[in-house]
Structures are given as structure tokens and as C-alpha cells.
Design a protein around this motif. Structure first.
Motif, PDB file in Angstrom:
ATOM      1  N   LEU A 117       5.567  13.435   4.399  1.00 22.17           N
ATOM      2  CA  LEU A 117       5.368  13.592   2.960  1.00 22.17           C
ATOM      3  C   LEU A 117       4.422  12.533   2.402  1.00 22.17           C
ATOM      4  O   LEU A 117       3.614  12.820   1.503  1.00 22.17           O
ATOM      5  CB  LEU A 117       6.716  13.532   2.235  1.00 22.17           C
ATOM      6  N   CYS A 118       4.506  11.319   2.921  1.00 22.29           N
ATOM      7  CA  CYS A 118       3.598  10.270   2.458  1.00 22.29           C
ATOM      8  C   CYS A 118       2.158  10.600   2.843  1.00 22.29           C
ATOM      9  O   CYS A 118       1.222  10.329   2.079  1.00 22.29           O
ATOM     10  CB  CYS A 118       4.006   8.924   3.055  1.00 22.29           C
ATOM     11  N   THR A 119       1.978  11.196   4.019  1.00 20.40           N
ATOM     12  CA  THR A 119       0.633  11.586   4.429  1.00 20.40           C
ATOM     13  C   THR A 119       0.099  12.698   3.533  1.00 20.40           C
ATOM     14  O   THR A 119      -1.080  12.703   3.157  1.00 20.40           O
ATOM     15  CB  THR A 119       0.634  12.042   5.896  1.00 20.40           C
ATOM     16  N   THR A 260       8.178   2.397   4.157  1.00 20.30           N
ATOM     17  CA  THR A 260       7.201   3.348   4.694  1.00 20.30           C
ATOM     18  C   THR A 260       6.328   3.902   3.576  1.00 20.30           C
ATOM     19  O   THR A 260       5.106   4.037   3.727  1.00 20.30           O
ATOM     20  CB  THR A 260       7.916   4.500   5.422  1.00 20.30           C
ATOM     21  N   MET A 261       6.938   4.220   2.444  1.00 13.99           N
ATOM     22  CA  MET A 261       6.170   4.726   1.311  1.00 13.99           C
ATOM     23  C   MET A 261       5.144   3.708   0.847  1.00 13.99           C
ATOM     24  O   MET A 261       4.028   4.052   0.449  1.00 13.99           O
ATOM     25  CB  MET A 261       7.111   5.084   0.163  1.00 13.99           C
ATOM     26  N   LEU A 456       3.224  -8.125   3.139  1.00 12.28           N
ATOM     27  CA  LEU A 456       1.897  -7.583   2.865  1.00 12.28           C
ATOM     28  C   LEU A 456       1.959  -6.093   2.561  1.00 12.28           C
ATOM     29  O   LEU A 456       1.200  -5.584   1.726  1.00 12.28           O
ATOM     30  CB  LEU A 456       0.962  -7.847   4.052  1.00 12.28           C
ATOM     31  N   ASN A 457       2.871  -5.373   3.214  1.00 12.92           N
ATOM     32  CA  ASN A 457       3.056  -3.955   2.883  1.00 12.92           C
ATOM     33  C   ASN A 457       3.607  -3.795   1.470  1.00 12.92           C
ATOM     34  O   ASN A 457       3.231  -2.869   0.740  1.00 12.92           O
ATOM     35  CB  ASN A 457       3.986  -3.291   3.897  1.00 12.92           C
ATOM     36  N   ILE A 458       4.513  -4.696   1.092  1.00 12.24           N
ATOM     37  CA  ILE A 458       5.021  -4.675  -0.284  1.00 12.24           C
ATOM     38  C   ILE A 458       3.883  -4.968  -1.263  1.00 12.24           C
ATOM     39  O   ILE A 458       3.768  -4.340  -2.331  1.00 12.24           O
ATOM     40  CB  ILE A 458       6.164  -5.698  -0.445  1.00 12.24           C
ATOM     41  N   LEU A 459       3.010  -5.921  -0.893  1.00 13.63           N
ATOM     42  CA  LEU A 459       1.853  -6.229  -1.743  1.00 13.63           C
ATOM     43  C   LEU A 459       0.980  -4.995  -1.937  1.00 13.63           C
ATOM     44  O   LEU A 459       0.544  -4.697  -3.062  1.00 13.63           O
ATOM     45  CB  LEU A 459       1.035  -7.354  -1.107  1.00 13.63           C
ATOM     46  N   VAL A 504       9.415   2.814  -6.831  1.00 15.12           N
ATOM     47  CA  VAL A 504       9.566   2.239  -5.490  1.00 15.12           C
ATOM     48  C   VAL A 504       9.227   0.751  -5.515  1.00 15.12           C
ATOM     49  O   VAL A 504       9.918  -0.071  -4.899  1.00 15.12           O
ATOM     50  CB  VAL A 504       8.667   2.985  -4.484  1.00 15.12           C
ATOM     51  N   ASN A 505       8.185   0.380  -6.237  1.00 18.65           N
ATOM     52  CA  ASN A 505       7.816  -1.030  -6.342  1.00 18.65           C
ATOM     53  C   ASN A 505       8.942  -1.841  -6.969  1.00 18.65           C
ATOM     54  O   ASN A 505       9.252  -2.951  -6.529  1.00 18.65           O
ATOM     55  CB  ASN A 505       6.542  -1.183  -7.169  1.00 18.65           C
ATOM     56  N   ALA A 506       9.545  -1.292  -8.012  1.00 23.41           N
ATOM     57  CA  ALA A 506      10.660  -1.983  -8.658  1.00 23.41           C
ATOM     58  C   ALA A 506      11.805  -2.181  -7.670  1.00 23.41           C
ATOM     59  O   ALA A 506      12.415  -3.262  -7.591  1.00 23.41           O
ATOM     60  CB  ALA A 506      11.130  -1.186  -9.876  1.00 23.41           C
TER      61      ALA A 506
END
Length: 569
Positions: A117-119, A260-261, A456-459, A504-506
Motif C-alpha cells: 500500500l505504501c508503494t 514502514t510508512m 533518520l526514517n522518522i526524520l 503518523v508523524n504525531a
């Protein structure tokens, strides 16, 4: 921007260079006249982009137009193909590959559907970026400079540069890990070598855009060969593999799902793709030609991202089959993997789904080669080398993606035209410092690289709205896009996707803050207030438009149906 865009009265529209052009026709059929000369014409000494080099070499040409009786031509498609492959490298960078590895080792096959789904979501955003570049002749950075105030545009530029540098660190360290496994080099030396050899790979684009695109295609095929071979050495059961496409998420996989998202879609990649498609010239005054270009760009992007999805799934499946066990997924401090290494203090013993004995612990790119060598037995050395070669190819290829993206971002936001070697030197100088520090500290703390990659993925996820919201803003603007404006139902879907990303960021930030002292929560509160405030500035006109529509709907419903009086009354 509004003054240079068309309205229904047929005022001047934005041209390929963003300076405005004469408009022919009414609002139903806008056809822009050829753009006026730009300060940096394609192929001039000021144009350091790969498309400019191609133009200087005489490679840039008008794309062919299919006859009306032809709905799809493979010959025409191969002429358009290329930008999608360069764009897809951001979905195969070392940060994404480590996320795949950990998803498989920590949660098994349960999150394959999330990756799919992310792709798909990434494909939709890349199609929108390509549409903006094809229809308007502007890349996203140029549109932001013209469409927002200078202060807002500069802030978006800074956020995008931070995302590029963060991605650059992952690529440098990932390449260094591949060199370490292949040749035994220490990580710090591999990081320095990667920073220098990037200039060698970047030199390929001076041979023309086709040479660069063929080289990129070869690197993607190399990655596919490496990870598919490892997948075939110890293939999972078909029932377990296809169970990963069921929409379910065990409790221990929730945080990995969110991670993953955040890892799949790179913000700078949206800026990159909106610029790459302009290497395929189309007649923007010809509606049919523009529609044809949009069609072939969609197919090019879809094919490239399908291949990238298959590569990601192959890596995820190899580690899910070899190192996942539910006992480690539910262990304290988990989810963890069943790693075949010496036990750390307090580590629990385990046996993976593949029958491998070990201890519950963390796993990442640095430990992946050793783990595969143990898992594959007699084929272990081959599996380890293929894994390292795939990681090295991913790091080197995605390095070019980041460099080109940085080139377009800098030129678009600042109108600062610098040679690509100087741009590479600047980004490498900034990224090499943190990368070498991480490499040196990793020798004392083996899991440090995994932690840095997670942050870094969170960034990247936190920075994503600063590419996602502008692209939605511009492709939803009927004045800018004319008849190619994003349809209403797709606007609803994509804006809903944007809200999901912000949510998702929150969740990511709040999850990291759980158990922290009060001052951390205060910092988080201030951060989110500023974060949401700036987001509201970016989409201020969109919020007004949505509020106006809701108000009209409310007034219409409040009036109710009109009264009808019969003759007697």
C-alpha cells in the motif's frame, strides 16, 4: 503566482520558465504560447542539470506523437521510459532496505500488505509530480518559489535540504557496510571512500541522459538479481508468504507498521520526479500530446515501482523466513529478531521459523550479512556476498538520486545554478561528518547504526508533508493545471493521505516521548505547534477553499427543499 496564472477570463498563464506567457482560448481549453527565454537555457553553461547536459549534447528532442488509432505504443513508451527508474532508486536506498530487513525479522510476513500500500501511495504521489512537470513545465521547487511567499519558500527549502542530508547519511553508511562485508574495510574508511567515489559515478551523466538511465537500470537489475537469489536459496512456504497480503497487524507489529510508512516515501523524490520528466519535451499547447506524455509517465513510474516493490519484498521475506519468531517479537524491549550470534546480557534463547537457534536481539544491515551466512549453511558465503553487493549497489544508486534532487531543489528555490560536482561536494561534506562519526561509534556500539537509521526514517516521515502538501496544492489548482487539474475524488483521497501522514508523524514522535521527563513533552508540544502552524501556512488557500465549499453545502442543506403551494391555498 496568481497574477501570472490564467483565470476564466484568459489572463496570462505560467509558462515553462514560470514567467508567464500569452494565453489562447478560454478557461475550457488553455493553450500556452512558447515560453520566453530563461536565464539558464537548456544546454547552456549555466544549466548543470542532467537534462541540460543532454541538451548540450544534442540529445534533447520532441517526443513523438502516436496516431489517433494507436492507444499504446511500446516504441513510444521506450522513448519516454527512464525518469521512473531514476525516481525508483529512492525506494531502494539503504534506509528502505534496512526497514524491509527489520520488518521481516521482527514481524515476519505480516506487513507485506503495508509495504504494498505504501508503494501504491508513493506511485500516486510520483504521478502527481510528473503531471505537474509535464503540464506546467515547472518542477515542484520552481512552483513553490513562485507560488509561496519568499519566507515560506525558503523554509520549505531548508526542510527539504535536511531530508536530503538525512538520506545522504543513510546512503553513505549503507555503502560503507557493503564495502565492509565485501572487502573487510572499516566503516569509517568505507564512508570516506563512498563520499569520494560518488564523483566517479556522477561523471556518467556527462555521456548523456540515456547512458545515465541505462546505468541506473543495470544497478536496479543487479539489486534484483542479488536479493532474488538469496530469496531462492531458502524460499518461504507459499502459504506464509501470501498470508502477508492479509490486512491484519499483530500488536507487536504496530510500531514497525508506522515506521514502514515513514521509510518508503522520500520527500525529495517528489521534487526530483517533477524535474526529471521535463527531459522528455512535449508540446504543452497540444492537449493530446500532453495527455500522451502523462499516460506514458504513469506506465514508466508504475513499472519501475513494481520492480522496486518486488526487490523490497524479496529482502523482507528472506529475513522473515530466517530470523522471525513470535517469542522474540513479544519479548521485553521488542519486537526483536532471533539472531544467530553470541548472547548479550539477559538475552533470551530462541529458535526462528527457519529452525535457526540464536538469541533475541536487534538486527540491521551491519549484522545482516553474518546472519545470512549462518542461515544459508553451505551457500552462506554466497548469500553474504550477494547481500553486500545489493546493499552497495543500493547505496551508490540512491546517492545519485539524492544529488540530482539536491541540484533541482537548490536551483528551483534559490535560482542558484551551480555545477553538479560542486553540489555533490557540498552535500557530501555535510553528510560525511555525521556518517563517519556513526561509523566510528558503531565499532563500540554495534546497534548504534540501527538506532540512527530509525531516527533518520522518522526524520524523512516528518519532512514528507513539506513535499506532499505543496504538490497537492498545485495539482489541485485549476488556474495552474487547467483541464489537467486533479479530479475531485482524487483530491479527497490524496488530501486524506496527507492527513494520515501527519497523524503518523504525531504517533512516531509521541511514541518516542513515552516515559520521558516533562521537559521532553514540553519540547514536543512546542514542536507540534510550530509544525502544524507552518503546515497551515502552506495550505492556507486550500483550507479557505474547503471551508467555502463546506459553508455552501451547509447553507444549502439549512434552507431545505422549496415549499410548493397547491391551488386551493
Amino acid at each position: 503566482l496568481r497574477r501570472s496564472l490564467p483565470d476564466r477570463g484568459g489572463r496570462p498563464s505560467m509558462s515553462a520558465d514560470g514567467r508567464g506567457s500569452a494565453l489562447v482560448g478560454d478557461g475550457a481549453s488553455r493553450k500556452a504560447a512558447p515560453p520566453r527565454p530563461h536565464a539558464a537555457q537548456p544546454g547552456s553553461v549555466m544549466d548543470a542539470s542532467p537534462e541540460g547536459v543532454a541538451a548540450a549534447a544534442g540529445e534533447e528532442e520532441m517526443m513523438p506523437r502516436d496516431p489517433p488509432s494507436v492507444s499504446f505504443s511500446f516504441k513510444t513508451f521506450f522513448v519516454y521510459a527512464g525518469p521512473g527508474w531514476l525516481m525508483s532508486l529512492a525506494y531502494l536506498d539503504p534506509g528502505n532496505l534496512e526497514s524491509d530487513l527489520q520488518s521481516g525479522a521482527y514481524t515476519g510476513f505480516s506487513l507485506i500488505w503495508v509495504l504494498a500500500l505504501c508503494t501504491v501511495a508513493g506511485l500516486i504521489l510520483q504521478v502527481l509530480a510528473a503531471r505537474l512537470g509535464t503540464v506546467t513545465g515547472l518542477n515542484l521547487a520552481q512552483a513553490c518559489r513562485r507560488g509561496y511567499s519568499r519566507r515560506t519558500a525558503l523554509t520549505i527549502w531548508i526542510m527539504t535540504e535536511i531530508a536530503i542530508i538525512g538520506s545522504d547519511i543513510q546512503e553513505v553508511v549503507g555503502s560503507a557496510i557493503g564495502l565492509k562485508i565485501l572487502f573487510g574495510w572499516p566503516l569509517w574508511f568505507g564512508s570516506l571512500f563512498t563520499g569520494m567515489d560518488t564523483f566517479t559515478f556522477m561523471a556518467i551523466h556527462y555521456f548523456g541522459k540515456r547512458a545515465l538511465e541505462v546505468f541506473i537500470f543495470v544497478l536496479v537489475m543487479l539489486m534484483m538479481g542479488c536479493f532474488f537469489t538469496n530469496f531462492s536459496i531458502a524460499p518461504p512456504a507459499a502459504s506464509e508468504f501470501f498470508s502477508g497480503f492479509e490486512f491484519k497487524c499483530p500488536g507487536y507489529a504496530a510500531l514497525q507498521l508506522v515506521g514502514t510508512m515513514g521509510a518508503v516515501i522520500m520527500p525529495h523524490n517528489i521534487y526530483l520526479h517533477s524535474a526529471l520528466v521535463q527531459s522528455r519535451r512535449v508540446d504543452r499547447g497540444d492537449e493530446i500530446h500532453v495527455r500522451q506524455a502523462n499516460k506514458y509517465n504513469i506506465v514508466d513510474s508504475a513499472v519501475a515501482l513494481i520492480i522496486s516493490f518486488l526487490i523490497n519484498v524479496a529482502l523482507l521475506s528472506s529475513f522473515a523466513n530466517g530470523f522471525f519468531t513470535e517469542d522474540c517479537a513479544l519479548a521485553a524491549g521488542g519486537p526483536l529478531a532471533c539472531v544467530p550470534t553470541a548472547a548479550s546480557t539477559g538475552a533470551a534463547r530462541c529458535t526462528s521459523e527457519g529452525g535457526l537457534a540464536g538469541f533475541c536481539g536487534e538486527i540491521g544491515l551491519d549484522e545482516g550479512g553474518d546472519a545470512l551466512r549462518t542461515l544459508f549453511g553451505n551457500s552462506g558465503s554466497l548469500g553474504e556476498k550477494l547481500f553486500a553487493l545489493g546493499i552497495l549497489a543500493a547505496g551508490q544508486a540512491s546517492t545519485m538520486t539524492g544529488t540530482f534532487a539536491g541540484q533541482y531543489v537548490m536551483e528551483g528555490f534559490l535560482e542558484w545554478h551551480v555545477p553538479i560536482w560542486l553540489r555533490t561536494l557540498i552535500t557530501r561534506a555535510i553528510a560525511l561528518g555525521p556518517a563517519v562519526v556513526v561509523a566510528l561509534l558503531t565499532s563500540e556500539r554495534p546497534n548504534l547504526n540501527n538506532t540512527v537509521n530509525q531516527w533518520l526514517n522518522i526524520l524523512q516521515s516528518v519532512q514528507l508533508p513539506f513535499a506532499l502538501l505543496p504538490i497537492l496544492h498545485f495539482v489541485s489548482d485549476g488556474d495552474l493545471m487547467g483541464q489537467f487539474v486533479l479530479q475531485r475524488r482524487w483530491q479527497v483521497f490524496t488530501w486524506g493521505l496527507a492527513m494520515l501522514v501527519i497523524g503518523v508523524n504525531a504517533y512516531l514522535v509521541l511514541n518516542q516521548a513515552i516515559g520521558s521527563p516533562a521537559w521532553v513533552w514540553i519540547v514536543c508540544a512546542v514542536f507540534f505547534a510550530a509544525y502544524l502552524g507552518f503546515i497551515s501556512v502552506i495550505i492556507r488557500s486550500d483550507l479557505r477553499r474547503i471551508a467555502g465549499r463546506l459553508a455552501r453545502c451547509f447553507r444549502r442543506s439549512a434552507r431545505g427543499p422549496p415549499l410548493v403551494l397547491d391551488g386551493a391555498s
